[in-house]
Write a protein that holds these residues in place. Structure first.
Motif, PDB file in Angstrom:
ATOM      1  N   LEU A 173       6.028  29.251   8.031  1.00  0.00           N
ATOM      2  CA  LEU A 173       5.198  28.154   8.923  1.00  0.00           C
ATOM      3  C   LEU A 173       6.161  27.465   9.633  1.00  0.00           C
ATOM      4  CD1 LEU A 173       4.275  28.388   5.383  1.00  0.00           C
ATOM      5  CD2 LEU A 173       3.112  26.394   5.949  1.00  0.00           C
ATOM      6  N   LEU A 174       5.738  27.680  10.819  1.00  0.00           N
ATOM      7  CA  LEU A 174       6.893  27.268  12.056  1.00  0.00           C
ATOM      8  C   LEU A 174       6.280  25.985  12.611  1.00  0.00           C
ATOM      9  CD1 LEU A 174       6.710  30.620  13.930  1.00  0.00           C
ATOM     10  CD2 LEU A 174       8.521  29.756  12.489  1.00  0.00           C
ATOM     11  N   THR A 175       7.011  24.954  11.991  1.00  0.00           N
ATOM     12  CA  THR A 175       6.513  23.461  12.400  1.00  0.00           C
ATOM     13  C   THR A 175       7.310  23.128  13.533  1.00  0.00           C
ATOM     14  OG1 THR A 175       8.012  22.768  10.294  1.00  0.00           O
ATOM     15  CG2 THR A 175       5.861  22.982  10.083  1.00  0.00           C
ATOM     16  N   ALA A 219      -3.246  33.602   7.498  1.00  0.00           N
ATOM     17  CA  ALA A 219      -2.661  32.376   7.812  1.00  0.00           C
ATOM     18  C   ALA A 219      -3.718  31.152   7.255  1.00  0.00           C
ATOM     19  CB  ALA A 219      -2.574  32.202   9.194  1.00  0.00           C
ATOM     20  N   GLU A 220      -5.141  31.451   7.448  1.00  0.00           N
ATOM     21  CA  GLU A 220      -6.177  30.533   7.144  1.00  0.00           C
ATOM     22  C   GLU A 220      -6.386  30.290   5.670  1.00  0.00           C
ATOM     23  OE1 GLU A 220      -9.651  32.241   8.835  1.00  0.00           O
ATOM     24  OE2 GLU A 220      -9.392  31.470  10.698  1.00  0.00           O
ATOM     25  N   ALA A 221      -5.738  31.361   4.869  1.00  0.00           N
ATOM     26  CA  ALA A 221      -5.988  31.344   3.381  1.00  0.00           C
ATOM     27  C   ALA A 221      -4.795  30.463   3.049  1.00  0.00           C
ATOM     28  CB  ALA A 221      -5.898  32.733   2.680  1.00  0.00           C
ATOM     29  N   CYS A 222      -3.526  30.720   3.349  1.00  0.00           N
ATOM     30  CA  CYS A 222      -2.196  30.074   3.256  1.00  0.00           C
ATOM     31  C   CYS A 222      -2.425  28.633   3.452  1.00  0.00           C
ATOM     32  CB  CYS A 222      -1.016  30.428   3.710  1.00  0.00           C
ATOM     33  SG  CYS A 222       0.381  29.768   3.670  1.00  0.00           S
ATOM     34  N   ALA A 223      -2.987  28.373   4.579  1.00  0.00           N
ATOM     35  CA  ALA A 223      -3.210  26.941   5.002  1.00  0.00           C
ATOM     36  C   ALA A 223      -4.296  26.218   3.882  1.00  0.00           C
ATOM     37  CB  ALA A 223      -4.000  26.839   6.440  1.00  0.00           C
ATOM     38  N   PRO A 242      -3.485  26.450  10.861  1.00  0.00           N
ATOM     39  CA  PRO A 242      -3.115  28.274  10.598  1.00  0.00           C
ATOM     40  C   PRO A 242      -2.337  28.710  11.937  1.00  0.00           C
ATOM     41  CG  PRO A 242      -5.433  27.439   9.892  1.00  0.00           C
ATOM     42  CD  PRO A 242      -4.703  26.316  10.751  1.00  0.00           C
ATOM     43  N   ASP A 243      -2.691  28.171  13.024  1.00  0.00           N
ATOM     44  CA  ASP A 243      -2.022  28.884  14.125  1.00  0.00           C
ATOM     45  C   ASP A 243      -0.244  28.999  14.176  1.00  0.00           C
ATOM     46  OD1 ASP A 243      -4.272  29.334  15.332  1.00  0.00           O
ATOM     47  OD2 ASP A 243      -4.291  27.328  16.557  1.00  0.00           O
ATOM     48  N   ILE A 244       0.174  27.956  12.966  1.00  0.00           N
ATOM     49  CA  ILE A 244       1.510  27.980  12.936  1.00  0.00           C
ATOM     50  C   ILE A 244       2.020  28.758  11.950  1.00  0.00           C
ATOM     51  CG2 ILE A 244       1.607  25.661  14.119  1.00  0.00           C
ATOM     52  CD1 ILE A 244       2.668  24.833  11.291  1.00  0.00           C
ATOM     53  N   ILE A 245       1.046  29.543  11.330  1.00  0.00           N
ATOM     54  CA  ILE A 245       1.536  30.305  10.146  1.00  0.00           C
ATOM     55  C   ILE A 245       1.654  31.921  10.453  1.00  0.00           C
ATOM     56  CG2 ILE A 245       1.061  31.090   7.695  1.00  0.00           C
ATOM     57  CD1 ILE A 245      -0.424  28.345   7.552  1.00  0.00           C
TER      58      ILE A 245
END
Length: 408
Positions: free
Chosen positions: A266-268, A83-87, A100-103
């Motif tokens: 990614l849950l926005t 998640a952090e890397a994707c962000a 990152p919390d929403i990934i």
């Protein structure tokens, strides 16, 4: 001096264009991928993978993981690292400062699509899919008793450049929404036609979705492959777009790691995060730890390799584009603005099934356009991300077959 700098860059990134140029079809078949073994003796131009090996940093990470037996079920710390890397990738490449919390992680983008269909669309309802479309976007909804409304893309002319371009049929899309369809598949950049949406197009789609209470499955897996300008993530254009969309992405297309099974959602929409925790979290458990390791390394360390891979794809696109405008001028073609995929219409030449035609007469394996929707009759999808000399061979084979039959 310039040649020395380019050589140093290759050494730094680990992308060796010279070695790729020397790679033969036999070499690729020996690797054993489906793309090069399903049709023995043929050039594989159908499955959407690049034939450029692994970035050394990813290879080293996978080797180290195996050496230390990191092959168990995926643990929470690795989910967080993904998640952090994707962000980080989203921020550095597209300017999206995403939490990152929403990934969340899933095995692949199609798993995210299935969750969207099952939990947000629901049996007995329908989803709009602009066509030509990535094949499973049309076939998977049937597994969940969801109807597919195919809306064919339009063709127009860019007023600035004078080039042909693909356009959404927004009038038809609005009619479908007004008739009660509350779901839409957005693929940007669009597989298989290579369309890259403008901000104005994203805003118009958002306005329609807001007016008719439509949820959007947003596939951005090809986002790194934009040839002019920069990809615009749909959820970033407005708060409404963020609420409407469930976004799926992955490093698999950019770094040749689809078999490692790790994509991101990614849950926005806050309500989606609650749904996920209650009814979809099991999909995270199916994600591969080795994929999390490969993905994290790709996002954090792999960009120099990817930039060289992107330059190689641009070189291939230049060849392909020139050939389509000259030797293949009788074939329907619009230059892709993104992806490493091209869409060819052989209808003007009177070929009903070009995939079968070229498999038999040229030993070139393409994707049957009909699997991409009704708009695909007489068309084929071509993957250009192969070694440059093989792309030359591929186009020569196709041209020779057409010329032998008097079609060019």
């Amino acid at each position: 001096m310039l040649e020395r700098m380019e050589k140093q860059n290759r050494i730094f990134s680990g992308f060796d264009a010279d070695a790729i140029d020397r790679t033969t079809a036999a070499d690729l078949a020996e690797v054993g991928s489906d793309k090069w073994t399903r049709y023995p003796g043929c050039i594989g131009a159908f499955i959407a993978e690049m034939d450029y090996g692994l970035a050394p940093c990813i290879q080293q990470a996978i080797d180290s993981a195996c050496d230390h037996c990191k092959l168990g079920y995926i643990p929470e710390p690795w989910k967080r690292r993904v998640a952090e890397a994707c962000a980080g990738w989203q921020k550095s490449h597209y300017g999206w400062d995403v939490d990152p919390d929403i990934i969340r992680v899933v095995p692949d983008v199609l798993e995210a699509y299935e969750i969207f269909l099952r939990e947000l669309v629901g049996a007995g309802n329908a989803v709009v899919v602009p066509t030509p479309a990535y094949m499973p976007f049309l076939s998977v909804p049937k597994l969940y008793d969801v109807d597919v409304i195919e809306i064919e893309m339009l063709q127009g002319t860019d007023e600035t450049t004078g080039e042909r371009e693909w356009l959404f049929d927004f009038d038809a899309i609005e009619r479908a929404f007004a008739a009660g369809c509350h779901a839409f598949v957005l693929c940007n950049p669009h597989n298989p036609i290579g369309k890259v949406l403008t901000l104005a197009e994203e805003q118009r789609l958002c306005e329609l979705a807001e007016r008719y209470d439509v949820r959007i499955f947003n596939d951005e897996i090809h986002a790194p492959f934009v040839f002019e300008g920069r990809h615009i993530p749909y959820p970033t254009i407005s708060e409404a777009a963020a609420r409407q969309s469930t976004t799926a992405t992955s490093a698999s297309k950019s770094f040749n790691i689809p078999g490692t099974k790790c994509a991101q959602v990614l849950l926005t929409n806050p309500a989606d995060r609650e749904m996920w925790a209650e009814r979809a979290e099991w999909s995270e458990h199916q994600t591969a730890t080795i994929g999390a390791i490969a993905t994290t390394t790709a996002y954090n360390e792999g960009d120099p390799w990817f930039q060289d891979a992107l330059s190689y794809v641009r070189r291939n696109l230049g060849l392909f584009d020139k050939q389509m405008r000259t030797r293949f001028s009788g074939v329907g073609y619009i230059r892709p603005r993104g992806t490493y995929i091209a869409w060819l219409d052989f209808g003007p030449l009177g070929i009903d099934d070009p995939a079968a035609y070229f498999l038999e007469k040229a030993k070139v394996a393409l994707t049957d356009g009909r699997s991409c929707g009704r708009a695909g009759a007489g068309c084929a999808r071509v993957n250009m991300a192969m070694p440059y000399p093989l792309l030359v061979d591929c186009l020569n084979r196709m041209h020779d077959a057409l010329q032998a039959d008097g079609l060019l």
